[in-house]
Design an enzyme around this catalytic site. Sequence first.
Site: not given
Length: 493
Positions: A177-178, A240
């Site tokens: 999950d950047h 996010h």
Amino acid sequence: MNMKPKTTLIIFGATGDLAKRKLYPSIFNLFKANKLSAEFAVVGLGRRPWTNESLRETVSQSLIQTENEELVAQFCEHFYYLPFDVQEKKSYHELNSLLGELDTKFQIPGNRIFYMAMAPEFFGMIASNLKSEGLTETNGWTRLIIEKPFGHDLPSAQQLNREIREAFSEDEIYRIDHYLGKEMVQNIEVIRFGNAIFEHLWSNRYIENIQITSSETLGVEDRGGYYEKSGALRDMVQNHMLQMVSLLAMDPPLRLTPEEIRSEKIKVLRALRPVPHEKVSDYFVRAQYGPGKVNGKEVPGYRSEKNVDPQSYTETFVAGKLIIDSHRWAGVPFYIRTGKRMRAKSTEVVVQFKDLPMNLYLNQEKKVHPNLLIIHIQPDEGISLILNGKKVGASGGSEPVQLDYCNDCVDSGNTPEAYERLIYDCMLGDATNFAHWDEVDLSWTFIDTISKTWESREIEIHTYETGSMGPKAADELLSQDNNHWWSINEINK
Ligand code: BG6
């Protein structure tokens, strides 16, 4: 801990966009920062009949042109390309022998990271072939980095998880999950748990509400095909936004280990109050962008975008009110909103504190401005605190004053990319900033009732103007609680 483990990184989807935009520049930065062992190799896999040379050329072009040429050339020598068909056993055998050769050449003790940066429908099959064809049996460690989307709903995520778990154990799986790699998302924990002035106030006794906004100015660009099946709820909220909610709401972990941090985050997701079908409209708003102008140029509305159904009900904007049923948070709404083609590209958290029971120092509107803590995640990185001070000159009144700390100013704007951190963490075996299966499971459970309700099309979809902050309904979601969205620009007016 060995801070430079000798590793081979195997990228499925080496000719793709993500690899070029994010992965190659990030690996190069690690190389430049001397975080990679001199013995490392990257194997790029894709369907195209490329050669080592064509991959190296692509890698070099993906880097900023001002980089030192000699360094770039040295870096590129570590890259190898193999044309690969994910459905063909033969491809896996060829890969295995290449990896064996590279282990010998670079003296790598069998440490392998398999990075899935391609269409998700193949993730399960690849994992299973990697195991059955012996690529995970090495003398070192093997890990799997997996890009989103991790499923489309709970059942598909469970299915994918079952498939990859047949080949990799949970502690070998790194779900990206950047947002968890962003400097200021990682800073949330430090701001909260490293400061007495915040942690003591961090509960329903002193906090009125918490708001998270992640807005983008771009539309769906050429991702219409993917986005039609996803929408903002699955694309941004399930991962996010809920990750940020859990970091903001978690209790202090006992220790800074991945297990302790995760278990606190999981508790938050478990405490999220489910939104039943008939109440979805009371808690969530969805909308699509209409046509408009960006930088003076006409841009189409969502329904006229490429690969988008002209009757589409897919949302490009979501606003929601989340309730966390826990001792700490009972009665405090967490408002989230995210969307494309909005006014600005920005991600920001605003914590609004409760007013004093009695405050004699009113501002010119005969009110007290609430104290706010604003965490700027991007593009600026930093925090602002809005306090009240004496109105200069005049007697009696107060006015808001703003204290700013700018994180990337200190760092001259050179904070490492999220991907750079995450790839490095995976090499070190640190899973703290990756999504554990339990988090994925709980977040899909929460999201699924909302998306099912929306899919039934019983509920209207609003439209919002390109360049706005979303539809009016998103403002009403807060005004019905006597709240409103804060944005730093409005406060500064
Ligand atoms: C991705 C979504 O996960 O995040 C994209 O798929 C979105 O649709 C992107 O644009 C936003 O990321 P960032 O880092 O630019 O805020």
